[in-house]
Scaffold this motif. Structure first.
Motif, PDB file in Angstrom:
ATOM      1  N   ILE A  95       2.924   2.139  -4.567  1.00 58.62           N
ATOM      2  CA  ILE A  95       2.295   3.449  -4.381  1.00 58.62           C
ATOM      3  C   ILE A  95       1.373   3.422  -3.173  1.00 58.62           C
ATOM      4  O   ILE A  95       1.326   4.372  -2.380  1.00 58.62           O
ATOM      5  N   ALA A  96       0.627   2.320  -3.005  1.00 55.54           N
ATOM      6  CA  ALA A  96      -0.290   2.195  -1.865  1.00 55.54           C
ATOM      7  C   ALA A  96       0.476   2.262  -0.549  1.00 55.54           C
ATOM      8  O   ALA A  96       0.026   2.920   0.407  1.00 55.54           O
ATOM      9  N   ARG A  97       1.631   1.603  -0.475  1.00 54.05           N
ATOM     10  CA  ARG A  97       2.434   1.638   0.757  1.00 54.05           C
ATOM     11  C   ARG A  97       2.958   3.032   1.031  1.00 54.05           C
ATOM     12  O   ARG A  97       2.933   3.509   2.167  1.00 54.05           O
ATOM     13  N   LYS A  98       3.438   3.696  -0.017  1.00 51.45           N
ATOM     14  CA  LYS A  98       3.989   5.043   0.164  1.00 51.45           C
ATOM     15  C   LYS A  98       2.920   6.040   0.597  1.00 51.45           C
ATOM     16  O   LYS A  98       3.169   6.922   1.414  1.00 51.45           O
ATOM     17  N   ARG A  99       1.734   5.888   0.029  1.00 52.28           N
ATOM     18  CA  ARG A  99       0.651   6.839   0.335  1.00 52.28           C
ATOM     19  C   ARG A  99      -0.196   6.387   1.519  1.00 52.28           C
ATOM     20  O   ARG A  99      -1.139   7.069   1.901  1.00 52.28           O
ATOM     21  N   LYS A 100       0.119   5.213   2.077  1.00 53.85           N
ATOM     22  CA  LYS A 100      -0.635   4.643   3.193  1.00 53.85           C
ATOM     23  C   LYS A 100      -2.107   4.489   2.813  1.00 53.85           C
ATOM     24  O   LYS A 100      -3.016   4.889   3.545  1.00 53.85           O
ATOM     25  N   GLN A 101      -2.331   3.899   1.639  1.00 58.84           N
ATOM     26  CA  GLN A 101      -3.675   3.645   1.134  1.00 58.84           C
ATOM     27  C   GLN A 101      -3.854   2.154   0.901  1.00 58.84           C
ATOM     28  O   GLN A 101      -2.884   1.394   0.870  1.00 58.84           O
ATOM     29  N   SER A 102      -5.106   1.748   0.730  1.00 62.51           N
ATOM     30  CA  SER A 102      -5.362   0.378   0.313  1.00 62.51           C
ATOM     31  C   SER A 102      -5.040   0.276  -1.171  1.00 62.51           C
ATOM     32  O   SER A 102      -4.935   1.288  -1.870  1.00 62.51           O
ATOM     33  N   SER A 103      -4.916  -0.961  -1.670  1.00 61.44           N
ATOM     34  CA  SER A 103      -4.640  -1.150  -3.098  1.00 61.44           C
ATOM     35  C   SER A 103      -5.783  -0.592  -3.950  1.00 61.44           C
ATOM     36  O   SER A 103      -5.562  -0.039  -5.031  1.00 61.44           O
ATOM     37  N   GLU A 104      -7.018  -0.725  -3.439  1.00 58.45           N
ATOM     38  CA  GLU A 104      -8.177  -0.185  -4.159  1.00 58.45           C
ATOM     39  C   GLU A 104      -8.064   1.326  -4.302  1.00 58.45           C
ATOM     40  O   GLU A 104      -8.269   1.891  -5.384  1.00 58.45           O
ATOM     41  N   GLU A 105      -7.770   1.997  -3.179  1.00 61.09           N
ATOM     42  CA  GLU A 105      -7.676   3.453  -3.198  1.00 61.09           C
ATOM     43  C   GLU A 105      -6.546   3.916  -4.107  1.00 61.09           C
ATOM     44  O   GLU A 105      -6.710   4.853  -4.904  1.00 61.09           O
ATOM     45  N   ALA A 106      -5.397   3.272  -3.994  1.00 60.57           N
ATOM     46  CA  ALA A 106      -4.249   3.647  -4.815  1.00 60.57           C
ATOM     47  C   ALA A 106      -4.542   3.409  -6.288  1.00 60.57           C
ATOM     48  O   ALA A 106      -4.164   4.208  -7.151  1.00 60.57           O
ATOM     49  N   GLY A 107      -5.221   2.277  -6.606  1.00 58.42           N
ATOM     50  CA  GLY A 107      -5.576   1.980  -7.994  1.00 58.42           C
ATOM     51  C   GLY A 107      -6.470   3.048  -8.594  1.00 58.42           C
ATOM     52  O   GLY A 107      -6.262   3.489  -9.731  1.00 58.42           O
ATOM     53  N   ARG A 108      -7.493   3.459  -7.827  1.00 53.21           N
ATOM     54  CA  ARG A 108      -8.378   4.529  -8.314  1.00 53.21           C
ATOM     55  C   ARG A 108      -7.604   5.811  -8.540  1.00 53.21           C
ATOM     56  O   ARG A 108      -7.823   6.525  -9.526  1.00 53.21           O
ATOM     57  N   ALA A 109      -6.692   6.102  -7.623  1.00 54.49           N
ATOM     58  CA  ALA A 109      -5.929   7.350  -7.726  1.00 54.49           C
ATOM     59  C   ALA A 109      -5.018   7.355  -8.962  1.00 54.49           C
ATOM     60  O   ALA A 109      -4.958   8.360  -9.680  1.00 54.49           O
ATOM     61  N   VAL A 110      -4.312   6.248  -9.228  1.00 52.12           N
ATOM     62  CA  VAL A 110      -3.395   6.248 -10.370  1.00 52.12           C
ATOM     63  C   VAL A 110      -4.155   6.271 -11.689  1.00 52.12           C
ATOM     64  O   VAL A 110      -3.699   6.864 -12.674  1.00 52.12           O
ATOM     65  N   ARG A 111      -5.332   5.635 -11.720  1.00 57.25           N
ATOM     66  CA  ARG A 111      -6.140   5.719 -12.939  1.00 57.25           C
ATOM     67  C   ARG A 111      -6.590   7.155 -13.174  1.00 57.25           C
ATOM     68  O   ARG A 111      -6.527   7.661 -14.302  1.00 57.25           O
ATOM     69  N   ARG A 112      -7.023   7.778 -12.131  1.00 55.23           N
ATOM     70  CA  ARG A 112      -7.469   9.175 -12.245  1.00 55.23           C
ATOM     71  C   ARG A 112      -6.325  10.062 -12.728  1.00 55.23           C
ATOM     72  O   ARG A 112      -6.505  10.937 -13.585  1.00 55.23           O
ATOM     73  N   GLU A 113      -5.149   9.849 -12.168  1.00 54.85           N
ATOM     74  CA  GLU A 113      -3.976  10.646 -12.561  1.00 54.85           C
ATOM     75  C   GLU A 113      -3.616  10.408 -14.023  1.00 54.85           C
ATOM     76  O   GLU A 113      -3.234  11.348 -14.737  1.00 54.85           O
TER      77      GLU A 113
END
Length: 514
Positions: A95-113
């Motif tokens: 997900i981080a690669r697809k969204r061009k985010q760091s693993s931290e940012e992607a992790g926060r986003a998926v938890r929020r979702e």
């Protein structure tokens, strides 16, 4: 100790009105000490306050067997506490690669979702996360280090909509001591001990150094600062909403939209294709309210606060004191136009950069304009040009003839300058002064007479005094600004540029009257 920590959290929950009777609280439970503590305290209070608890766990798919063990631990814990739970599996690295985010940012986003999904599908009314006092201190320090305003000093808020943080009144050490006293186990994420993440470096190095070498009450003091900032921020937000009512209106659409006459007051913070900020009302607001109002207006037209920085807000504020017709390009394809009534903001149609050249409810799109630092150095947006301005002693006026006949250095009679000088490309109404009598020539006519290719005209760098073009680097300068025996203040402007595009012959000479 157990009674005290639960009572302390209950008092904090009631102070901020976090949980009410009949609420369904979705608690994020990773299996770590903080989230385990949160779950136990919520379960201890659910009957007393009268709410339900559900648990949400997200397996990030990063730590393999360790992550699976954490998930199994949370499942068993929820079974023992009789807490309904849901488990989400996400490939965070992908997900981080697809969204061009760091693993931290992607992790926060998926938890929020995942939390939002449970709220939507399972009737959740509140989302509780296990952030505590130390997390807040780390956040404030991180924001300060990265550059922040008052909002960043607020840190982690106890309540933000349906999101609540019941443990913010507790410290990390306090939480872990309580769990040990109650003989409650938790999972340890090995990545929390690594310093590859910025927050971990603050946690392991910066905060301990501040406690040991500066003040042992650092975390508590940062918490107090955060609370004060939150109170001031709420006051500022209220003032900004009131200023919005006084200053902001919707631009009149139709044939004469550039006149910018407002019709009705838009809803605060909602998205709009165009907004008018009234100059007279705006100038009576306090500076802090002015800046925040500009940010809210810009975000409303842009569709979010991303990439909006202090430099953009300062440029927008300065536009109120510029001549009518001045236009500024801002992030997200937003254009700000100075009109008689104030500033007209509009979103350009087309792509993010507004390549179509059209705006929705604002003035026509015009090239970006950068005010020159006088004296000083100004870096232009293209990343190629740098403009250096300095004052020259009037006694050295005779030396003007000694200036090499090159396109990147000129001397100007600064006493003639009426407005602030800017570097930009052409705008409608631009003109040159072509002789000592003050005769004017439209820039468009000059382009034609000089046989400047049409495709090059919109790209040429100009030094402008309002609509008066004082210098076309590489070609000529305005006769009006050439120094003479009457000149009292001389300004030297030097431009560094790609010399392969420089024309060495200049019709206006060195900048001194002959």
């Amino acid at each position: 100790m157990m009674k005290n920590i639960i009572e302390q959290t209950e008092s904090f929950i009631r102070k901020y009105g976090m949980i009410e009777k009949d609420d369904v609280v979705i608690a994020g439970v990773s299996g770590g000490a903080d989230s385990v503590c949160l779950l136990f305290i919520l379960c201890a209070l659910r009957n007393k306050i009268g709410f339900q608890v559900m648990a949400c766990h997200v397996n990030h798919g990063i730590r393999g067997a360790e992550a699976d063990a954490d998930e199994a631990f949370v499942k068993e814990l929820c079974r023992q506490l009789d807490v309904p739970s849901r488990f989400f599996h996400k490939n965070v690295e992908l997900i981080a690669r697809k969204r061009k985010q760091s693993s931290e940012e992607a992790g926060r986003a998926v938890r929020r979702e995942a939390f939002e999904t449970m709220c939507r599908e399972d009737g959740g009314t509140k989302i509780a996360t296990a952030h505590h006092r130390d997390d807040n201190a780390e956040t404030v320090l991180l924001n300060i280090a990265r550059g922040t305003g008052l909002k960043g000093l607020c840190g982690i808020r106890p309540v933000r909509g349906k999101w609540i943080r019941p443990l913010l009144a507790l410290g990390r050490e306090q939480i872990e001591d309580w769990l040990r006293e109650q003989k409650i186990t938790w999972c340890t994420d090995a990545t929390n001990a690594e310093d590859i993440y910025t927050r971990n470096r603050i946690r392991h190095n910066i905060l301990p150094a501040l406690r040991e070498q500066v003040n042992e009450g650092t975390v508590r003091h940062l918490e107090e600062l955060s609370v004060q900032a939150q109170e001031v921020w709420e006051y500022l937000e209220q003032g900004t909403k009131q200023a919005w009512e006084r200053c902001v209106s919707l631009p009149r659409t139709g044939e004469h939209k550039n006149e910018g006459q407002g019709s009705s007051t838009p809803v605060y913070g909602e998205a709009y294709g165009g907004l008018l900020i009234g100059r007279e009302a705006f100038r009576h607001e306090m500076p802090a309210v002015q800046k925040q109002l500009l940010k809210v207006c810009l975000a409303s037209v842009r569709g979010g606060e991303k990439d909006i920085g202090t430099v953009h807000l300062n440029a927008l504020a300065e536009l109120f004191d510029r001549q009518c017709g001045k236009v500024l390009d801002l992030p997200g394809g937003v254009t700000a136009g100075r009109i008689y009534e104030g500033i007209l903001l509009g979103k350009q149609d087309g792509d993010e950069k507004g390549n179509s050249g059209k705006t929705n409810g604002a003035a026509e799109v015009k090239p970006e304009e950068v005010r020159l630092n006088i004296p000083g150095v100004t870096f232009l947006p293209d990343g190629i040009h740098k403009v250096i301005c300095r004052f020259v002693d009037a006694a050295d006026a005779d030396k003007a003839k000694e200036i090499p006949q090159k396109s990147y250095t000129k001397w100007f009679d600064y006493d003639i300058i009426k407005c602030s000088l800017s570097a930009r490309t052409r705008q409608s109404g631009d003109y040159l002064v072509v002789d000592e009598k003050g005769s004017r020539q439209k820039l468009k006519s000059w382009f034609i007479n000089e046989k400047i290719p049409r495709e090059n005209r919109d790209k040429m760098l100009l030094i402008a005094d309002g609509q008066h073009i004082v210098w076309i680097p590489g070609h000529r300068m305005s006769r009006a600004c050439q120094i003479s025996n009457r000149t009292e203040k001389i300004l030297e402007i030097k431009i560094t540029e790609d010399k392969k595009n420089v024309r060495e012959d200049q019709s206006a000479g060195s900048g001194r009257e002959g």
